[in-house]
Design a protein around this motif. Structure first.
Motif, PDB file in Angstrom:
ATOM      1  N   PHE A 289       0.813  -1.215   0.000  1.00 24.63           N
ATOM      2  CA  PHE A 289       0.000   0.000   0.000  1.00 24.63           C
ATOM      3  C   PHE A 289       0.850   1.271   0.000  1.00 24.63           C
ATOM      4  O   PHE A 289       0.331   2.356  -0.261  1.00 24.63           O
ATOM      5  CB  PHE A 289      -0.976  -0.004   1.188  1.00 24.63           C
ATOM      6  CG  PHE A 289      -0.323  -0.184   2.535  1.00 24.63           C
ATOM      7  CD1 PHE A 289       0.298   0.868   3.177  1.00 24.63           C
ATOM      8  CD2 PHE A 289      -0.345  -1.430   3.154  1.00 24.63           C
ATOM      9  CE1 PHE A 289       0.894   0.699   4.418  1.00 24.63           C
ATOM     10  CE2 PHE A 289       0.261  -1.610   4.394  1.00 24.63           C
ATOM     11  CZ  PHE A 289       0.885  -0.546   5.032  1.00 24.63           C
ATOM     12  N   VAL A 290       2.149   1.147   0.283  1.00 27.07           N
ATOM     13  CA  VAL A 290       3.028   2.318   0.194  1.00 27.07           C
ATOM     14  C   VAL A 290       3.125   2.786  -1.256  1.00 27.07           C
ATOM     15  O   VAL A 290       3.070   3.990  -1.550  1.00 27.07           O
ATOM     16  CB  VAL A 290       4.412   2.013   0.784  1.00 27.07           C
ATOM     17  CG1 VAL A 290       5.400   3.142   0.476  1.00 27.07           C
ATOM     18  CG2 VAL A 290       4.314   1.810   2.293  1.00 27.07           C
ATOM     19  N   GLU A 291       3.245   1.859  -2.180  1.00 27.17           N
ATOM     20  CA  GLU A 291       3.239   2.216  -3.606  1.00 27.17           C
ATOM     21  C   GLU A 291       1.932   2.909  -3.966  1.00 27.17           C
ATOM     22  O   GLU A 291       1.913   3.901  -4.704  1.00 27.17           O
ATOM     23  CB  GLU A 291       3.432   0.971  -4.480  1.00 27.17           C
ATOM     24  CG  GLU A 291       3.345   1.261  -5.976  1.00 27.17           C
ATOM     25  CD  GLU A 291       3.316   0.005  -6.835  1.00 27.17           C
ATOM     26  OE1 GLU A 291       3.549   0.128  -8.048  1.00 27.17           O
ATOM     27  OE2 GLU A 291       3.044  -1.095  -6.295  1.00 27.17           O
TER      28      GLU A 291
ATOM     29  N   ARG B 208       3.997   3.053   8.392  1.00 26.22           N
ATOM     30  CA  ARG B 208       4.748   2.919   7.137  1.00 26.22           C
ATOM     31  C   ARG B 208       4.523   4.128   6.239  1.00 26.22           C
ATOM     32  O   ARG B 208       5.470   4.627   5.610  1.00 26.22           O
ATOM     33  CB  ARG B 208       4.361   1.634   6.410  1.00 26.22           C
ATOM     34  CG  ARG B 208       4.881   0.361   7.055  1.00 26.22           C
ATOM     35  CD  ARG B 208       4.839  -0.787   6.059  1.00 26.22           C
ATOM     36  NE  ARG B 208       5.686  -0.506   4.904  1.00 26.22           N
ATOM     37  CZ  ARG B 208       5.531  -1.102   3.710  1.00 26.22           C
ATOM     38  NH1 ARG B 208       4.541  -1.976   3.510  1.00 26.22           N
ATOM     39  NH2 ARG B 208       6.336  -0.806   2.711  1.00 26.22           N
ATOM     40  N   ILE B 209       3.291   4.594   6.151  1.00 19.53           N
ATOM     41  CA  ILE B 209       3.003   5.779   5.325  1.00 19.53           C
ATOM     42  C   ILE B 209       3.805   6.980   5.830  1.00 19.53           C
ATOM     43  O   ILE B 209       4.451   7.692   5.056  1.00 19.53           O
ATOM     44  CB  ILE B 209       1.498   6.096   5.342  1.00 19.53           C
ATOM     45  CG1 ILE B 209       0.679   4.972   4.682  1.00 19.53           C
ATOM     46  CG2 ILE B 209       1.215   7.440   4.677  1.00 19.53           C
ATOM     47  CD1 ILE B 209       0.884   4.822   3.213  1.00 19.53           C
ATOM     48  N   LEU B 210       3.776   7.188   7.138  1.00 17.18           N
ATOM     49  CA  LEU B 210       4.450   8.359   7.697  1.00 17.18           C
ATOM     50  C   LEU B 210       5.973   8.247   7.609  1.00 17.18           C
ATOM     51  O   LEU B 210       6.673   9.253   7.509  1.00 17.18           O
ATOM     52  CB  LEU B 210       4.024   8.571   9.153  1.00 17.18           C
ATOM     53  CG  LEU B 210       2.804   9.484   9.366  1.00 17.18           C
ATOM     54  CD1 LEU B 210       1.567   8.987   8.647  1.00 17.18           C
ATOM     55  CD2 LEU B 210       2.518   9.657  10.852  1.00 17.18           C
ATOM     56  N   THR B 211       6.485   7.013   7.625  1.00 22.44           N
ATOM     57  CA  THR B 211       7.931   6.810   7.581  1.00 22.44           C
ATOM     58  C   THR B 211       8.470   6.832   6.155  1.00 22.44           C
ATOM     59  O   THR B 211       9.547   7.399   5.896  1.00 22.44           O
ATOM     60  CB  THR B 211       8.299   5.461   8.232  1.00 22.44           C
ATOM     61  OG1 THR B 211       7.868   5.470   9.591  1.00 22.44           O
ATOM     62  CG2 THR B 211       9.801   5.214   8.183  1.00 22.44           C
ATOM     63  N   GLU B 212       7.721   6.261   5.216  1.00 22.92           N
ATOM     64  CA  GLU B 212       8.258   6.030   3.873  1.00 22.92           C
ATOM     65  C   GLU B 212       7.754   7.001   2.821  1.00 22.92           C
ATOM     66  O   GLU B 212       8.260   7.011   1.692  1.00 22.92           O
ATOM     67  CB  GLU B 212       7.941   4.593   3.438  1.00 22.92           C
ATOM     68  CG  GLU B 212       8.512   3.531   4.367  1.00 22.92           C
ATOM     69  CD  GLU B 212       8.153   2.113   3.944  1.00 22.92           C
ATOM     70  OE1 GLU B 212       8.205   1.838   2.729  1.00 22.92           O
ATOM     71  OE2 GLU B 212       7.815   1.295   4.825  1.00 22.92           O
TER      72      GLU B 212
END
Length: 279
Positions: A119-121, A150-154
Motif C-alpha cells: 500500500f506504500v506504492e 509505514r506511510i508516515l515513515t516512507e
C-alpha cells in the motif's frame, strides 16, 4: 440546516462538514434520488466509493441540484483492484469522469490489503494525484496504526483522513488516538453498528432522558468525540433526524457510559486480514 453542521479542519487547511450522507449499499439506480433528497434536506457532504458502483448517481444529484459545486464536499475511494501505481492513477481519472463534477474533495485508499500488495506504492500514487490538483485532500480508510506508521515513515504526505469503523461496540481508541497524535481526522463508518447498539439499555435510557432517538444519541456521541460521520439512509425522516444533532448535548457521564459499551466487536472485516478483491 447545512449551516448548522460544524466543519472539521483537515491537516492541509481545507474544511469538511462533520456530518454527511453515506451511500454504501444504496443501489445505483436509487442513488441519484436518495442523494437529491439529502441535498434538499441540507446535506452537503457525500461519501461514495468506486466499489459501491454508485458514483454516477451522486454526480447527477450534485449537478442537478442548482447549488454551486463549491458548496459540496464529495469523497470517493480507490477500488481494491487498482492498488498498482499506474492503476491508481487511471482509477482516479475514471472517478472524475464518472462523477463529472469537475474535481474531488477527498480521495481515499479504501482498504490497505496488506496481505496482497504494497500500500506504500499505492500511497505514492495518491500523492501524485494530489499534486495534480484535481483532488483537494487525500487519505486512507481502514488503516491500522502499523499501516499508518509505514506511510508516515516512507512517504511524504500525511493522510488528511483515516476512515475506520467506530461505534459504541468498537470504540477503536488506539487508532483514533494515533490519528489525533499525527493530525489525521477520524471518519467513523458504521457509526451505529448497523443498528446493533440501538437497543443497548444505556443508550435507550439516555435517549429517553434527552428526548431523542437512540440513533441520535449515538451519533451525538460521535460528534462530541470529534468523529466525522456519514450515516446512510434513503428515508426523509431518518435523513432529517441524522442532521438534528446540534441542539442538545450529552454529559461527560453519558459519553463515558456509551464508551463503556465497547466490545472490540466489528461489523465489518479485520483490516489486517481482509484481502478479497472485487469481482
Amino acid at each position: 440546516m447545512a449551516s448548522d453542521i460544524p466543519d472539521i479542519s483537515l491537516n492541509n487547511g481545507i474544511s469538511i462538514p462533520q456530518v454527511g450522507l453515506g451511500v454504501f449499499q444504496i443501489p445505483p439506480d436509487q442513488t441519484r434520488a436518495a442523494t437529491a433528497l439529502a441535498i434538499e434536506l441540507g446535506y452537503r457532504h457525500i461519501d461514495t466509493a468506486q466499489l459501491y458502483g454508485n458514483e454516477a448517481g451522486v454526480g447527477e444529484a450534485v449537478r442537478e441540484s442548482g447549488i454551486d459545486r463549491s458548496e459540496f464536499f464529495v469523497t470517493s475511494k480507490l477500488n481494491n483492484g487498482a492498488h498498482a501505481y499506474a492503476d491508481a492513477l487511471a482509477a482516479f481519472d475514471q472517478t472524475l469522469a464518472t462523477l463529472d463534477i469537475g474535481y474531488l474533495d477527498l480521495f481515499l485508499i479504501h482498504w490497505p490489503l496488506p496481505t496482497i500488495g504494497d500500500f506504500v506504492e499505492t500511497w505514492r500514487a495518491m500523492e501524485e494525484i494530489y499534486r495534480g490538483g484535481k483532488v483537494r485532500a487525500i487519505g486512507v480508510s481502514n488503516f491500522q496504526t502499523h499501516h499508518l506508521d509505514r506511510i508516515l515513515t516512507e512517504c511524504t504526505i500525511v493522510p488528511a483522513v483515516n476512515q475506520i469503523e467506530v461505534n459504541p461496540h468498537l470504540t477503536n481508541e488506539k487508532v483514533r488516538s494515533y490519528d489525533v497524535e499525527h493530525g489525521i481526522a477520524t471518519e467513523a463508518w458504521s457509526p451505529i453498528a448497523r443498528g446493533r447498539v440501538l437497543d443497548e439499555p444505556a443508550i435507550v435510557a439516555i435517549a429517553q432522558r434527552v428526548g431523542r432517538s437512540p440513533a441520535q444519541v449515538t451519533l451525538r456521541w460521535h460528534v462530541q468525540r470529534g468523529d466525522i460521520i456519514f450515516p446512510k439512509s434513503v428515508h426523509a425522516v431518518r435523513l432529517r433526524e441524522n442532521l438534528e444533532l446540534f441542539d442538545f448535548e450529552l454529559t461527560d457521564d453519558d459519553l463515558a457510559a456509551i464508551s463503556a459499551l465497547n466490545r472490540d466487536q466489528r461489523t465489518g472485516p479485520d483490516p489486517d486480514a481482509f484481502a478479497r478483491l472485487p469481482s
